[in-house]
Scaffold this motif. Sequence first.
Motif, PDB file in Angstrom:
ATOM      1  N   THR A   1      -0.703  -4.233  -7.621  1.00  0.00           N
ATOM      2  CA  THR A   1       0.384  -3.663  -6.825  1.00  0.00           C
ATOM      3  C   THR A   1       1.269  -2.718  -7.635  1.00  0.00           C
ATOM      4  O   THR A   1       2.161  -2.072  -7.070  1.00  0.00           O
ATOM      5  CB  THR A   1       1.252  -4.788  -6.253  1.00  0.00           C
ATOM      6  OG1 THR A   1       1.484  -5.771  -7.263  1.00  0.00           O
ATOM      7  CG2 THR A   1       0.586  -5.459  -5.076  1.00  0.00           C
TER       8      THR A   1
ATOM      9  N   TRP B   1       0.840  -1.191   0.000  1.00  0.00           N
ATOM     10  CA  TRP B   1       0.000   0.000   0.000  1.00  0.00           C
ATOM     11  C   TRP B   1       0.883   1.253   0.000  1.00  0.00           C
ATOM     12  O   TRP B   1       1.998   1.249   0.551  1.00  0.00           O
ATOM     13  CB  TRP B   1      -0.896   0.031   1.227  1.00  0.00           C
ATOM     14  CG  TRP B   1      -1.942  -1.066   1.263  1.00  0.00           C
ATOM     15  CD1 TRP B   1      -2.005  -2.177   0.492  1.00  0.00           C
ATOM     16  CD2 TRP B   1      -3.057  -1.112   2.149  1.00  0.00           C
ATOM     17  NE1 TRP B   1      -3.093  -2.936   0.829  1.00  0.00           N
ATOM     18  CE2 TRP B   1      -3.761  -2.301   1.849  1.00  0.00           C
ATOM     19  CE3 TRP B   1      -3.533  -0.279   3.160  1.00  0.00           C
ATOM     20  CZ2 TRP B   1      -4.917  -2.666   2.540  1.00  0.00           C
ATOM     21  CZ3 TRP B   1      -4.686  -0.644   3.840  1.00  0.00           C
ATOM     22  CH2 TRP B   1      -5.373  -1.831   3.533  1.00  0.00           C
ATOM     23  N   ILE B   2       0.403   2.310  -0.627  1.00  0.00           N
ATOM     24  CA  ILE B   2       1.139   3.573  -0.676  1.00  0.00           C
ATOM     25  C   ILE B   2       0.567   4.515   0.369  1.00  0.00           C
ATOM     26  O   ILE B   2      -0.639   4.802   0.356  1.00  0.00           O
ATOM     27  CB  ILE B   2       1.044   4.197  -2.085  1.00  0.00           C
ATOM     28  CG1 ILE B   2       1.673   3.245  -3.117  1.00  0.00           C
ATOM     29  CG2 ILE B   2       1.734   5.564  -2.120  1.00  0.00           C
ATOM     30  CD1 ILE B   2       1.519   3.722  -4.547  1.00  0.00           C
ATOM     31  N   ASP B   3       1.440   4.967   1.294  1.00  0.00           N
ATOM     32  CA  ASP B   3       1.013   5.847   2.395  1.00  0.00           C
ATOM     33  C   ASP B   3      -0.119   5.211   3.200  1.00  0.00           C
ATOM     34  O   ASP B   3      -1.066   5.896   3.643  1.00  0.00           O
ATOM     35  CB  ASP B   3       0.585   7.222   1.867  1.00  0.00           C
ATOM     36  CG  ASP B   3       1.723   7.949   1.182  1.00  0.00           C
ATOM     37  OD1 ASP B   3       2.881   7.758   1.604  1.00  0.00           O
ATOM     38  OD2 ASP B   3       1.456   8.704   0.226  1.00  0.00           O
TER      39      ASP B   3
ATOM     40  N   ARG C   1       1.164   0.610  -9.886  1.00  0.00           N
ATOM     41  CA  ARG C   1       0.280   1.739 -10.185  1.00  0.00           C
ATOM     42  C   ARG C   1       0.055   1.844 -11.695  1.00  0.00           C
ATOM     43  O   ARG C   1       1.000   1.769 -12.486  1.00  0.00           O
ATOM     44  CB  ARG C   1       0.894   3.031  -9.664  1.00  0.00           C
ATOM     45  CG  ARG C   1      -0.104   4.149  -9.484  1.00  0.00           C
ATOM     46  CD  ARG C   1       0.433   5.195  -8.544  1.00  0.00           C
ATOM     47  NE  ARG C   1      -0.640   6.008  -7.972  1.00  0.00           N
ATOM     48  CZ  ARG C   1      -0.469   6.826  -6.949  1.00  0.00           C
ATOM     49  NH1 ARG C   1       0.729   6.939  -6.383  1.00  0.00           N
ATOM     50  NH2 ARG C   1      -1.474   7.535  -6.483  1.00  0.00           N
TER      51      ARG C   1
END
Length: 557
Positions: free
Chosen positions: A511, A499-501, A513
């Motif tokens: 996974t 996960w991003i942030d 983007r």
Amino acid sequence: MILLATDDAADSIEREFRARYDRDYRIEVAPDAASALTLLAELVAAGSPIAMLGAERHLPDSTGLELLHESQRLAPAARRVALLVTGEYAGAIDEMRRAILRRDIDTFVGVPRGKRDEEFHIALTELLSEWGWSVAGPVVSSADIVAEPGDRRVGAIRDLLDRLGMPNRTLAPDDPEALGMLELAGPDPVLPLVRSFTGQVLQDATPAMVSEAMYGGFDAIPDGEVADVVVVGAGPAGLAAAVYAASEGLSTIVLERDAIGGQAGSSSMIRNYLGFPRGISGMRLAQRSRIQAGRFGARFYTGRSAVRIERGPEHEPEHHHVLVDGAQICARTVVLATGVQYRRLDVDGVDEHVGNGVTYGSATTMAREMQDRDVFVVGAGNSAGQAAVHLAKFARSVTMLVRRGSLAETMSDYLIREIAATPAVDVRCRTVVVDGGGAARLEHLTVEDLDTGERETLPADGLVCMLGAEPSCDWLPDDIARDDHGFVVTGRDVPREAWIDDVPPASLETTVRGIFAVGDVRAGSMKRVASAAGEGASALPLVHAELARLRALQLRA
């Protein structure tokens, strides 16, 4: 032939049919059920292909439904229509629905009360169109194949052409109609030859070569082009994504290694797809979707598999490069819609006859060859059920071999009821194929009862394998996460560390983007045509959001 059994509305029904269909069909009219069955038997004995049977609800000596039910033993591949006269429709609906579920009729229609009843004729022409594709031989061939008898490669080429909806025929090298193709191929032609509708003659042809010739080669992709979206896979999910992407003005490229339509394209009849009350074949659904996407500007390239996805170079890190054999396609976003593939039976005595009595995934090509023969279907999903029902229109017997304890675990209820109402279909649960063989083609199978261990060898002229499904994801980079079964994970199913942030990817995002997964290849998907198409359409808002993010990055740069 179109055979009508009609009494009270005989004049109007005969007039309506003759006005529209007299040029292309021979139309016969009988005044009651007994004479209709007698005439039908005579026509069948004379070798006349029966395209459609229509019967009024009430006949002097029987009912139309009883006649249509009885007609199945004489003309099982004919389309059967119940004709309702004025005032009958409302009171007959429940009776007609039950008849459809019993497979006594394909549809019911109200007899026209005036001119230009196009809804009446749409119902009939849809049925006649499907009959012409799946039962009748081609009147005009779009693709000719020249091959030695028994060439296993021919089955795969014919299957591809049938799934693309292209009428085709196979000619022996000594057939007079093959001479022109042999001359065009040169002094030492390498069989099989395939001539496409463009006139191009392919030598030593393979399905991939034929597919690429039909839709254009990858070499036609302009150098340096960056597509807004590349869709990998042209099943229902990929086609839906292509339609919506292209219709919203995005530059769209679709890659498909096999026939456009995917596994769904091999289904002889899908009856539970929204908006098609009389059902639609997988071929027709794929064909219409491809044309629809193409009219909006989507471009299709087929015949080669995607082998890798790479991130772009340092000066364009947000781009993705999709590589196929000999070509590279650049994209701002990628939609993975590669679906699943049927597992191999891995029985040597069976697999050696693929193309000569054994097929994986499609029954439509084989069906006409199984006239009055014994055929087996391995599988318990909807596609297997559709194949069994379709084969029963031709074969003497159809035996479904199911590993599970019942069909109810994996098959839609409407199909289970259709199978139960089809006398030619027998279902053997907890049974698997362990051996098989034959000389030039499949002749017998050995099956095993999983509960007793008892084995039995049975005569078999054909075998259609639709056993389970596996994702084809080995070519994807390691940074696209998959579950334990190889399906691509998306959204909140993505591992937390990716996960991003501490925010999960969008619902259909992987996974990586800008790369999305839709349809059967996605972990947790429903594995149904309608849901796959829905996911393909649902990916578009996410694609737009990603494109907007990339534009914002460019502006800041």
